[in-house]
Design a protein around this motif. Sequence first.
Motif, short mmCIF file in Angstrom:
data_model
loop_
_atom_site.label_atom_id
_atom_site.label_comp_id
_atom_site.label_asym_id
_atom_site.label_seq_id
_atom_site.Cartn_x
_atom_site.Cartn_y
_atom_site.Cartn_z
N HIS A 253 74.57 -118.53 -4.17
CA HIS A 253 75.54 -117.46 -3.52
C HIS A 253 74.90 -117.26 -2.31
N GLN A 254 74.04 -117.91 -1.81
CA GLN A 254 73.15 -117.92 -0.56
C GLN A 254 72.36 -116.49 -0.48
N LEU A 255 71.91 -115.98 -1.78
CA LEU A 255 70.93 -114.96 -1.69
C LEU A 255 69.74 -115.16 -2.10
N THR A 256 68.73 -114.48 -1.82
CA THR A 256 67.34 -114.79 -1.94
C THR A 256 66.93 -114.12 -3.20
N GLU A 257 65.80 -114.33 -3.88
CA GLU A 257 65.48 -113.88 -4.99
C GLU A 257 65.30 -112.18 -4.90
N ASN A 258 64.60 -111.65 -3.96
CA ASN A 258 64.67 -110.12 -3.80
C ASN A 258 66.05 -109.88 -3.60
N GLU A 259 67.03 -110.52 -2.98
CA GLU A 259 68.50 -109.71 -2.86
C GLU A 259 68.97 -109.60 -4.43
N MET A 260 68.77 -110.70 -5.15
CA MET A 260 69.11 -110.74 -6.37
C MET A 260 68.62 -109.65 -7.27
N LEU A 261 67.23 -109.42 -6.90
CA LEU A 261 66.36 -108.25 -7.80
C LEU A 261 67.17 -107.13 -7.42
N VAL A 262 67.38 -106.88 -6.24
CA VAL A 262 68.11 -105.48 -5.70
C VAL A 262 69.36 -105.24 -6.34
N LEU A 263 70.34 -106.31 -6.21
CA LEU A 263 71.57 -106.20 -7.03
C LEU A 263 71.46 -105.92 -8.51
N LEU B 195 70.12 -102.49 -9.15
CA LEU B 195 71.38 -101.46 -8.63
C LEU B 195 72.40 -101.22 -9.90
N ALA B 196 72.68 -102.74 -10.43
CA ALA B 196 73.58 -102.50 -11.41
C ALA B 196 72.89 -101.76 -12.99
N LEU B 197 71.51 -102.34 -13.23
CA LEU B 197 71.20 -101.63 -14.29
C LEU B 197 70.79 -100.29 -14.32
N TYR C 278 78.24 -107.34 -0.56
CA TYR C 278 77.85 -107.01 -1.92
C TYR C 278 77.87 -105.59 -2.12
N LEU C 279 77.43 -104.90 -0.98
CA LEU C 279 77.11 -103.41 -1.44
C LEU C 279 77.60 -102.63 0.16
N THR C 280 77.75 -101.32 0.02
CA THR C 280 77.92 -100.38 1.26
C THR C 280 77.10 -99.29 1.14
N THR C 281 76.82 -98.89 2.34
CA THR C 281 76.17 -97.70 2.35
C THR C 281 76.72 -96.66 3.13
N GLU C 282 75.97 -95.38 2.88
CA GLU C 282 76.34 -94.07 3.76
C GLU C 282 75.15 -93.33 4.11
N LEU C 283 75.26 -92.72 4.99
CA LEU C 283 74.20 -91.73 5.39
C LEU C 283 74.13 -90.71 4.20
N ASP C 284 73.04 -90.72 3.62
CA ASP C 284 72.81 -89.19 2.85
C ASP C 284 72.85 -87.89 3.53
N GLU D 71 82.33 -104.33 -5.90
CA GLU D 71 82.79 -105.24 -7.19
C GLU D 71 82.15 -106.54 -7.19
N ARG D 72 82.26 -107.27 -5.78
CA ARG D 72 81.47 -108.50 -5.67
C ARG D 72 79.94 -108.47 -6.15
N GLY D 73 79.26 -107.27 -5.78
CA GLY D 73 77.93 -107.37 -6.20
C GLY D 73 77.80 -107.14 -7.75
N ALA D 74 78.59 -106.09 -8.14
CA ALA D 74 78.54 -105.84 -9.76
C ALA D 74 78.89 -107.19 -10.55
N ASN D 75 79.91 -107.88 -9.85
CA ASN D 75 80.41 -109.06 -10.71
C ASN D 75 79.14 -109.96 -10.76
N LEU D 76 78.35 -110.35 -9.68
CA LEU D 76 77.41 -111.14 -9.78
C LEU D 76 76.17 -110.78 -10.58
N ALA D 77 75.88 -109.49 -10.39
CA ALA D 77 74.81 -109.12 -11.14
C ALA D 77 75.32 -109.08 -12.81
N ASP D 78 76.48 -108.95 -13.18
CA ASP D 78 77.19 -109.33 -14.58
C ASP D 78 77.03 -110.72 -14.79
#
Length: 154
Positions: free
Chosen positions: A31-41, A44-46, A80-86, A99-106
Amino acid sequence: MGTHESFVLINACYALTEEYRAILNKIGRAHQLTENEMLVLVHLALNPDARTQKKLQATNLHLSMSSICRMVESLRKKGYLTTELDENDRRSWIIHLEERGANLADTFRKCLNQRLEDIFSCIPGFDLDLFVGTLSRAALSAHDRAARTRLAAI
């Protein structure tokens, strides 16, 4: 436990970690993602309550805050995710796993589960759930001990 057994245990943990990383990297590359990007996904899912960079780091994600911020931004750009200012802390962003990020994590979770079942299936009568529970308690104990050591040093 003797010295030899200690090394055997650590080596076994290392071998399982390498299996985890191999699957993480294989799926990430597809999916053209690095190991660290996958770790973040995966983190987040867990950890659905970890919705800021600081909370994400507190999930024992072993990345620096600057790395987490870079990964979050990269994953946002890739959809894979969205952000908004806290609104409560204008230096922080609230992270939403799409959903795309959650599906990949699954997908990762399923591949990892299958690999672990394959690894442990050769041990007659092995109870993977019991083993996972035991290792989880050991990891929690190790984290608690490390936290107490950090506090004692202050």
